[in-house]
Design a protein around this motif. Structure first.
Motif, mmCIF file in Angstrom:
data_model
loop_
_atom_site.group_PDB
_atom_site.id
_atom_site.type_symbol
_atom_site.label_atom_id
_atom_site.label_comp_id
_atom_site.label_asym_id
_atom_site.label_seq_id
_atom_site.Cartn_x
_atom_site.Cartn_y
_atom_site.Cartn_z
ATOM 1 N N PRO A 1 -24.586 32.198 55.720
ATOM 2 C CA PRO A 1 -24.155 32.651 57.052
ATOM 3 C C PRO A 1 -25.310 32.993 57.997
ATOM 4 C CG PRO A 1 -22.913 33.769 55.351
ATOM 5 C CD PRO A 1 -23.996 32.987 54.664
ATOM 6 N N ASP A 2 -26.473 33.312 57.442
ATOM 7 C CA ASP A 2 -27.613 33.645 58.300
ATOM 8 C C ASP A 2 -28.675 32.538 58.304
ATOM 9 O OD1 ASP A 2 -28.475 33.960 55.711
ATOM 10 O OD2 ASP A 2 -29.557 35.822 56.100
ATOM 11 N N ALA A 3 -28.263 31.316 57.930
ATOM 12 C CA ALA A 3 -29.211 30.196 57.865
ATOM 13 C C ALA A 3 -29.837 29.937 59.236
ATOM 14 C CB ALA A 3 -28.511 28.939 57.371
ATOM 15 N N LEU A 4 -31.138 29.819 59.236
ATOM 16 C CA LEU A 4 -31.866 29.594 60.487
ATOM 17 C C LEU A 4 -31.371 28.343 61.198
ATOM 18 C CD1 LEU A 4 -34.122 30.318 62.475
ATOM 19 C CD2 LEU A 4 -35.660 28.938 61.041
ATOM 20 N N GLU A 5 -31.146 27.269 60.459
ATOM 21 C CA GLU A 5 -30.719 26.012 61.078
ATOM 22 C C GLU A 5 -29.399 26.166 61.835
ATOM 23 O OE1 GLU A 5 -33.457 25.224 57.740
ATOM 24 O OE2 GLU A 5 -31.617 26.405 57.914
ATOM 25 N N ALA A 6 -28.457 26.871 61.232
ATOM 26 C CA ALA A 6 -27.166 27.095 61.892
ATOM 27 C C ALA A 6 -27.331 27.964 63.131
ATOM 28 C CB ALA A 6 -26.176 27.735 60.917
ATOM 29 N N ARG A 7 -28.172 28.983 63.022
ATOM 30 C CA ARG A 7 -28.408 29.872 64.166
ATOM 31 C C ARG A 7 -29.088 29.135 65.312
ATOM 32 N NH1 ARG A 7 -30.727 35.508 61.957
ATOM 33 N NH2 ARG A 7 -30.604 35.926 64.172
ATOM 34 N N VAL A 8 -30.093 28.334 64.992
ATOM 35 C CA VAL A 8 -30.817 27.601 66.036
ATOM 36 C C VAL A 8 -29.908 26.581 66.716
ATOM 37 C CG1 VAL A 8 -32.667 25.902 66.414
ATOM 38 C CG2 VAL A 8 -33.106 27.959 65.061
ATOM 39 N N PHE A 9 -29.141 25.841 65.929
ATOM 40 C CA PHE A 9 -28.253 24.839 66.509
ATOM 41 C C PHE A 9 -27.218 25.491 67.419
ATOM 42 C CE2 PHE A 9 -24.489 22.181 66.568
ATOM 43 C CZ PHE A 9 -25.023 20.970 66.986
ATOM 44 N N THR A 10 -26.599 26.558 66.936
ATOM 45 C CA THR A 10 -25.590 27.258 67.734
ATOM 46 C C THR A 10 -26.203 27.810 69.018
ATOM 47 O OG1 THR A 10 -24.356 27.838 65.744
ATOM 48 C CG2 THR A 10 -23.905 29.132 67.717
ATOM 49 N N ALA A 11 -27.377 28.413 68.915
ATOM 50 C CA ALA A 11 -28.040 28.969 70.098
ATOM 51 C C ALA A 11 -28.380 27.871 71.106
ATOM 52 C CB ALA A 11 -29.301 29.723 69.692
ATOM 53 N N ALA A 12 -28.804 26.722 70.614
ATOM 54 C CA ALA A 12 -29.150 25.616 71.513
ATOM 55 C C ALA A 12 -27.914 25.135 72.279
ATOM 56 C CB ALA A 12 -29.766 24.465 70.728
ATOM 57 N N VAL A 13 -26.820 24.962 71.579
ATOM 58 C CA VAL A 13 -25.590 24.495 72.234
ATOM 59 C C VAL A 13 -25.087 25.542 73.232
ATOM 60 C CG1 VAL A 13 -23.162 23.890 71.869
ATOM 61 C CG2 VAL A 13 -24.934 22.937 70.371
ATOM 62 N N LEU A 14 -25.031 26.795 72.820
ATOM 63 C CA LEU A 14 -24.534 27.831 73.728
ATOM 64 C C LEU A 14 -25.466 28.033 74.914
ATOM 65 C CD1 LEU A 14 -23.080 30.473 71.263
ATOM 66 C CD2 LEU A 14 -21.843 28.860 72.715
ATOM 67 N N GLY A 15 -26.765 27.968 74.684
ATOM 68 C CA GLY A 15 -27.715 28.078 75.789
ATOM 69 C C GLY A 15 -27.552 26.932 76.773
ATOM 70 N N ALA A 16 -27.343 25.755 76.255
ATOM 71 C CA ALA A 16 -27.132 24.590 77.121
ATOM 72 C C ALA A 16 -25.839 24.735 77.916
ATOM 73 C CB ALA A 16 -27.117 23.321 76.277
ATOM 74 N N PHE A 17 -24.778 25.198 77.261
ATOM 75 C CA PHE A 17 -23.515 25.415 77.972
ATOM 76 C C PHE A 17 -23.660 26.495 79.041
ATOM 77 C CE2 PHE A 17 -20.113 23.794 74.760
ATOM 78 C CZ PHE A 17 -20.529 22.501 74.975
ATOM 79 N N ARG A 18 -24.423 27.525 78.721
ATOM 80 C CA ARG A 18 -24.647 28.586 79.706
ATOM 81 C C ARG A 18 -25.352 28.016 80.934
ATOM 82 N NH1 ARG A 18 -28.437 31.918 81.596
ATOM 83 N NH2 ARG A 18 -27.890 34.040 82.113
ATOM 84 N N GLU A 19 -26.392 27.226 80.700
ATOM 85 C CA GLU A 19 -27.121 26.634 81.822
ATOM 86 C C GLU A 19 -26.241 25.695 82.631
ATOM 87 O OE1 GLU A 19 -30.074 27.466 83.131
ATOM 88 O OE2 GLU A 19 -29.882 29.054 81.650
#
Length: 84
Positions: free
Chosen positions: A34-52
């Protein structure tokens, strides 16, 4: 909308909570911790892109089709930026 600090703060807060939830689902579906870096980075990238994309939409008078902008955003993430 985006000029109001309280709205930006709330957007950041809800995005963080959404990110935590989506990361858990992504990690579960991909067999990662649940705290895997890859999952966190991917999710953050998608949400950051959606925010922008959403901020871009708001800054340009909310006249564009938001769904089309979000699809364009996903296309950009898939392909990367086109370089001259």
């Amino acid at each position: 909308m985006v000029e109001i600090p309280a709205v930006r703060a709330r957007l950041t807060e809800t995005t963080a909570e959404t990110g935590r939830r989506l990361t858990r689902v992504l990690a579960d579906r991909t067999g990662r911790a649940p705290d895997a870096l890859e999952a966190r980075v991917f999710t953050a990238a998608v949400l950051g892109a959606f925010r922008e994309a959403t901020v871009h939409w708001a800054e340009h008078g909310r006249t564009d089709d938001l769904v089309a902008l979000l699809n364009r955003t996903l296309d950009t993430l898939r392909a990367g930026p086109s370089l001259p």
